[in-house]
Motif scaffolding. Sequence first.
Motif, short mmCIF file in Angstrom:
data_model
loop_
_atom_site.label_atom_id
_atom_site.label_comp_id
_atom_site.label_asym_id
_atom_site.label_seq_id
_atom_site.Cartn_x
_atom_site.Cartn_y
_atom_site.Cartn_z
N ALA A 30 0.79 -1.03 -0.01
CA ALA A 30 -0.14 -0.16 -0.11
C ALA A 30 0.95 1.18 0.10
CB ALA A 30 -1.09 -0.06 1.12
N GLY A 31 2.19 1.18 -0.04
CA GLY A 31 2.91 2.44 -0.03
C GLY A 31 3.21 2.78 1.44
N VAL A 32 2.85 2.28 2.48
CA VAL A 32 2.85 2.91 3.68
C VAL A 32 4.60 3.16 4.26
CG1 VAL A 32 2.48 2.55 6.36
CG2 VAL A 32 0.79 2.20 4.64
N CYS A 33 5.36 1.92 3.74
CA CYS A 33 6.71 1.73 4.36
C CYS A 33 7.34 2.88 3.63
CB CYS A 33 7.24 0.50 4.00
SG CYS A 33 6.51 -0.75 5.40
N GLY A 34 7.14 3.01 2.15
CA GLY A 34 7.73 3.93 1.53
C GLY A 34 7.68 5.24 2.07
N GLY A 35 6.35 5.63 2.19
CA GLY A 35 5.92 6.90 2.86
C GLY A 35 6.46 7.36 4.17
N VAL A 36 6.66 6.30 4.82
CA VAL A 36 7.26 6.60 6.33
C VAL A 36 8.88 6.89 6.05
CG1 VAL A 36 8.09 5.44 8.29
CG2 VAL A 36 5.65 5.44 7.79
N ALA A 37 9.41 6.03 5.09
CA ALA A 37 10.64 6.20 4.88
C ALA A 37 10.95 7.43 4.18
CB ALA A 37 10.99 5.18 3.80
N ARG A 38 10.04 7.99 3.44
CA ARG A 38 10.50 9.15 2.62
C ARG A 38 10.19 10.36 3.78
NH1 ARG A 38 7.32 10.07 -2.80
NH2 ARG A 38 8.79 8.71 -3.44
N TYR A 39 9.52 10.26 4.68
CA TYR A 39 9.15 11.29 5.81
C TYR A 39 10.40 11.42 6.45
CZ TYR A 39 6.69 14.01 9.46
OH TYR A 39 6.43 14.77 10.48
N LEU A 40 10.80 10.32 7.04
CA LEU A 40 11.81 10.31 8.03
C LEU A 40 13.36 10.20 7.10
CD1 LEU A 40 10.59 7.21 10.25
CD2 LEU A 40 10.62 9.86 10.51
N GLY A 41 13.48 10.24 5.94
CA GLY A 41 14.77 10.48 5.01
C GLY A 41 15.56 9.06 5.29
N LEU A 42 14.74 7.87 5.14
CA LEU A 42 15.50 6.38 5.50
C LEU A 42 15.35 5.76 4.07
CD1 LEU A 42 14.41 5.36 8.94
CD2 LEU A 42 16.60 6.40 8.55
N ASP A 43 15.94 4.60 3.96
CA ASP A 43 15.68 3.84 3.02
C ASP A 43 14.51 2.94 3.13
OD1 ASP A 43 16.30 2.45 0.55
OD2 ASP A 43 17.04 0.82 1.65
N ALA A 44 13.46 2.71 2.25
CA ALA A 44 12.11 2.07 2.29
C ALA A 44 12.56 0.80 2.74
CB ALA A 44 11.58 2.26 1.04
N ASN A 45 13.63 -0.05 2.10
CA ASN A 45 14.12 -1.44 2.66
C ASN A 45 14.11 -1.60 4.11
OD1 ASN A 45 13.43 -2.38 0.28
ND2 ASN A 45 15.52 -1.85 -0.51
N LEU A 46 15.01 -0.54 4.84
CA LEU A 46 14.88 -0.51 6.25
C LEU A 46 13.96 -0.39 7.03
CD1 LEU A 46 17.31 -0.45 8.49
CD2 LEU A 46 17.06 1.97 8.22
N VAL A 47 13.03 0.43 6.34
CA VAL A 47 11.72 0.47 7.31
C VAL A 47 10.87 -1.00 7.14
CG1 VAL A 47 9.39 1.64 7.35
CG2 VAL A 47 11.67 2.95 6.95
N ARG A 48 10.93 -1.41 5.81
CA ARG A 48 10.04 -2.78 5.76
C ARG A 48 10.90 -3.75 6.65
NH1 ARG A 48 10.55 -1.16 0.09
NH2 ARG A 48 8.55 -0.20 -0.45
N LEU A 50 12.36 -3.30 9.52
CA LEU A 50 11.96 -2.94 10.89
C LEU A 50 10.50 -3.30 10.99
CD1 LEU A 50 13.53 0.57 11.29
CD2 LEU A 50 14.23 -1.51 12.32
N LEU A 51 9.70 -3.25 9.96
CA LEU A 51 8.23 -3.75 10.22
C LEU A 51 8.15 -5.01 10.44
CD1 LEU A 51 5.23 -2.81 10.04
CD2 LEU A 51 5.38 -3.55 7.64
N VAL A 52 8.98 -5.83 9.53
CA VAL A 52 8.92 -7.49 9.73
C VAL A 52 9.53 -7.83 11.18
CG1 VAL A 52 10.06 -9.39 9.08
CG2 VAL A 52 9.16 -7.87 7.45
N VAL A 53 10.39 -7.36 11.46
CA VAL A 53 11.13 -7.24 13.16
C VAL A 53 9.87 -7.10 14.12
CG1 VAL A 53 12.56 -6.60 14.85
CG2 VAL A 53 13.26 -7.13 12.47
N ALA A 54 9.04 -5.98 13.91
CA ALA A 54 7.92 -5.60 14.59
C ALA A 54 6.96 -6.70 14.62
CB ALA A 54 7.32 -4.40 14.50
#
Length: 77
Positions: A30-48, A50-54
């Motif tokens: 849905a683009g949630v991780c990509g949006g959070v990554a862009r907002y925080l200035g991180l790589d989208a794969n890193l956010v993904r 972290l989501l899997v770990v969560a």
Amino acid sequence: MSNYENYSPPPAPRPEGKKLVRTPDDKMIAGVCGGVARYLGLDANLVRILLVVAVIFGFGTGIILYVVGWLLMPEGR
């Protein structure tokens, strides 16, 4: 008396600012991780990751956060 006593400078232009939106171009579901990554200035794969770990260590909390983000975050352009 000078002409500058009542002078006030023009207002500064408002910066665009960051907006938390789902990304249409950097999405897997849905683009949630990509949006959070862009907002925080991180790589989208890193956010993904972290989501899997969560999801794994948080007993499904990551899934709930993702669904809430999907419902509350508007889709960006």
